[in-house]
Design a protein around this motif. Structure first.
Motif, short mmCIF file in Angstrom:
data_model
loop_
_atom_site.label_atom_id
_atom_site.label_comp_id
_atom_site.label_asym_id
_atom_site.label_seq_id
_atom_site.Cartn_x
_atom_site.Cartn_y
_atom_site.Cartn_z
N THR A 158 0.73 -1.40 0.35
CA THR A 158 0.32 -0.32 0.15
C THR A 158 0.97 1.29 -0.02
O THR A 158 2.21 1.36 0.50
CB THR A 158 -0.57 0.17 1.37
N ASN A 159 -0.08 2.47 -0.48
CA ASN A 159 0.76 3.79 -0.09
C ASN A 159 -0.07 4.21 0.64
O ASN A 159 -0.65 5.41 0.44
CB ASN A 159 0.65 4.52 -1.39
N GLY A 160 -0.39 4.08 1.78
CA GLY A 160 -1.46 4.11 2.64
C GLY A 160 -2.33 3.64 2.81
O GLY A 160 -3.23 3.68 1.67
N PRO A 161 -3.05 2.60 3.98
CA PRO A 161 -4.41 1.58 3.66
C PRO A 161 -5.42 2.59 3.86
O PRO A 161 -6.27 2.22 2.98
CB PRO A 161 -4.01 0.25 4.91
N TYR B 45 -3.99 -1.60 14.15
CA TYR B 45 -4.09 -0.34 14.08
C TYR B 45 -4.68 0.69 15.08
O TYR B 45 -6.14 -0.09 15.31
CB TYR B 45 -5.34 -0.50 12.57
N GLN B 92 -4.46 4.81 13.13
CA GLN B 92 -5.36 4.82 11.48
C GLN B 92 -6.54 6.31 12.23
O GLN B 92 -7.25 5.17 12.21
CB GLN B 92 -5.29 3.53 11.22
N ARG B 151 1.66 9.89 6.76
CA ARG B 151 0.93 8.82 5.72
C ARG B 151 1.69 7.25 6.39
O ARG B 151 2.80 7.00 6.46
CB ARG B 151 1.69 9.08 4.55
N GLN B 152 0.89 6.29 6.33
CA GLN B 152 1.31 5.24 6.96
C GLN B 152 1.34 3.57 5.95
O GLN B 152 1.44 3.10 5.15
CB GLN B 152 0.03 4.58 7.78
N VAL B 153 2.39 4.19 4.86
CA VAL B 153 2.93 3.65 3.68
C VAL B 153 3.54 1.75 4.22
O VAL B 153 4.71 2.02 4.97
CB VAL B 153 3.74 4.23 3.05
N LEU B 154 2.37 0.84 3.88
CA LEU B 154 2.87 0.03 4.59
C LEU B 154 2.70 -1.38 3.88
O LEU B 154 2.17 -1.27 3.02
CB LEU B 154 1.49 -0.22 5.09
N LYS B 155 3.48 -2.53 3.93
CA LYS B 155 3.43 -3.65 3.18
C LYS B 155 3.07 -5.35 4.42
O LYS B 155 3.56 -4.90 5.15
CB LYS B 155 4.98 -3.63 2.46
#
Lengths: 168, 168
Positions: A158-161, B45, B92, B151-155
């Motif tokens: 994601t680029n932020g969920p 979150y 979040q 921004r929470q960029v997440l994988k």
């Protein structure tokens, strides 16, 4: 009875993704696992509660496909139909759980047969909406979905969920 | 006033992961992005609503770290403290949204300053709990967390996210 008085019949969770990959068939002795994947778009986790019927499905589909949660290149938020983006549907009965001490209980969850039917309707109606949008068909975006009742082995990038909870 | 009468002051969403990677500092002209990552464990979150105070934090921490949502090698479910597993905390605020027509509204969300303080407390108390568990310290599991307001960029890489919603 007003809308807000009735019990929730479905719970959805929406996350944005750049890429999502979901196992739809586990590996067996004779065959490899099968997966579906989407590029940029929306992941929808869905759970139905007791009392949910076919009647609620169009509202869920319409709400989720039209709510402005998808970020454009310029940072505006538009619907997944407008982006246009792909949709990955994940059946997620665990979303119906309630914490009771150190365990979760799922007393409000719909029965398996009914849940499977509602899930199939939800998927079919999402597919229909995307395929009747010229923007979506022209850009080739797709609806992919998990197998109801299976373990939902999922990878997300994601680029932020930008996680949202939407109940019906 | 009974427990069930009062308004929800915090909403958490818990997913299980095999691996999680979260951006904690975006890239700048002079520096690369900074990330934290965890191996097997739990992604939390968290969102605070108006009315949340420090008093609720110990209950949230205790509930999330002790609820049996983590799958062992043998398919049993235990707490993240018992697994033991890592914890990735993702602020979040979007989780506090309510659908209003085609947009989301966040009127119930706590203010930024207060939210940041509660988030810091939540992270600190999670860290404290893990570090006071001999099982956790011996196995070297960690608490990692995102930067509030970013921004929470997440994988995520999961063997089934097993998503649960827990409100306080």
């Amino acid at each position: 009875m007003t809308e807000s008085d009735r019990a929730v019949v479905a719970r959805s969770l929406v996350q944005q993704c750049l890429y999502g990959r979901l196992q739809v068939k586990p590996p067996t002795q004779d065959s490899e696992a099968e997966w579906v994947e989407i590029q940029r778009g929306m992941v929808v986790y869905i759970c139905f509660f007791k009392g949910a019927t076919e009647e609620i499905i169009p509202k869920i589909v319409s709400t989720l496909l039209n709510v402005k949660l998808c970020e454009t290149e310029t940072g505006r938020y538009v619907s997944v139909l407008d982006l246009p983006g792909n949709v990955l549907i994940v059946p997620q009965a665990t979303l119906g759980g309630t914490a009771k001490g150190k365990s979760m209980q799922y007393h409000a969850n719909i029965g398996k047969e009914e849940g499977m039917q509602l899930y199939a309707s939800f998927v079919a109606q999402c597919e229909k909406e995307l395929s009747s949008s010229s923007k979506c068909t022209e850009s080739g975006v797709l609806v992919k979905h998990g197998t109801y009742g299976n373990r939902q082995v999922l990878k997300l990038d994601t680029n932020g969920p930008y996680t949202h909870l939407i109940e019906f």
